[in-house]
Design an enzyme around this catalytic site. Sequence first.
Site, PDB file in Angstrom:
ATOM      1  CB  SER A  16      -0.902   0.009   1.232  1.00  0.00           C
ATOM      2  OG  SER A  16      -1.491   1.294   1.353  1.00  0.00           O
ATOM      3  CG  MET A  49      -8.323   7.341   2.328  1.00  0.00           C
ATOM      4  SD  MET A  49      -7.600   7.307   3.985  1.00  0.00           S
ATOM      5  CE  MET A  49      -6.626   5.796   3.884  1.00  0.00           C
ATOM      6  CG  ASP A  57      -6.373  -2.676   3.052  1.00  0.00           C
ATOM      7  OD1 ASP A  57      -5.275  -2.466   3.610  1.00  0.00           O
ATOM      8  OD2 ASP A  57      -6.982  -1.802   2.392  1.00  0.00           O
TER       9      ASP A  57
HETATM   10  C1  DX5 Z   1      -6.331   1.693   5.549  1.00  0.00           C
HETATM   11  C2  DX5 Z   1      -5.884   1.366   4.157  1.00  0.00           C
HETATM   12  C3  DX5 Z   1      -4.804   0.363   4.077  1.00  0.00           C
HETATM   13  C4  DX5 Z   1      -3.506   0.766   4.745  1.00  0.00           C
HETATM   14  C5  DX5 Z   1      -2.887  -0.469   5.306  1.00  0.00           C
HETATM   15  O1  DX5 Z   1      -7.541   2.374   5.491  1.00  0.00           O
HETATM   16  O2  DX5 Z   1      -6.982   0.853   3.418  1.00  0.00           O
HETATM   17  O3  DX5 Z   1      -4.561  -0.010   2.727  1.00  0.00           O
HETATM   18  O4  DX5 Z   1      -2.586   1.361   3.894  1.00  0.00           O
HETATM   19  O5  DX5 Z   1      -1.767  -0.106   6.026  1.00  0.00           O
HETATM   20  P1  DX5 Z   1      -1.072  -1.144   7.028  1.00  0.00           P
HETATM   21  O6  DX5 Z   1      -0.638  -2.311   6.235  1.00  0.00           O
HETATM   22  O7  DX5 Z   1       0.046  -0.350   7.602  1.00  0.00           O
HETATM   23  O8  DX5 Z   1      -2.124  -1.507   8.062  1.00  0.00           O
HETATM   24 ZN    ZN Z   2      -6.528  -0.004   1.428  1.00  0.00          ZN
END
Ligand code: DX5
Ligand code: ZN
Length: 223
Positions: A10, A37, A176
Amino acid sequence: MPRQPMIAPSLLSADFARLAEEAQRVADADWLHVDVMDAHFVPNLTLGLPVAQAIQKVSPVPLDCHLMIDAPERWAPGYAEMGARNVTVHAEACSGDPRAVARDLRAAGSLAGLAIKPGTPLDDVLDALPGFDTLLVMTVEPGFGGQDFIAEVLPKVRRARTLVETGHLRLFIEVDGGINADTIEQASEAGADVFVAGSAVYGADDPAKAIAALRAQATAATR
Ligand code: DX5
Ligand code: ZN
């Protein structure tokens, strides 16, 4: 056939001032996960279509766009048209039937993904899922990277995997949030195919090594 786990780093945990280089650092990933977002659906703001298009032009791997936005029916097709491999909208954000968005996404050339937050039951989307190619089960509350994995959502992954294995659904199951060396095995054992990892990849000294290690762990844990 054993499942082939896919790793999707990500970009949320990457250096936003160097997105092209950060995309290059994960060239051996399967998908590059782009978190969109809007500060409405989630309390955070990241990037929109123009920046995603710029990433698309330089990314060595196909884009997986995760839209954490209101009115996804209005914006999602643009991500498919620019060439994203998979475009995921949140079930909680769709005002009408999510299958209409899936049809638009497929017509525009991408896979269609449907995401559910930790508190959303799988039952809420079962009718819609046959129209989709990907089910994204959030393993943290959407909005921020670096949060702790919520193991309580794994029964949804397990149930979705059973529906795939019995031929009732045909889709990728993606997880995720909070995926790292400590949690990826349980997510894989539960039946996930696609593993998004932000901090576990971009927070590592060597992202390529982190991807390989996560992939090996997920592969060993497939049931
Ligand atoms: C959170 C995002 C994720 C985020 C995950 O809302 O959708 O994709 O980047 O990050 P990690 O792997 O650090 O939890
Ligand atoms: Zn995500």
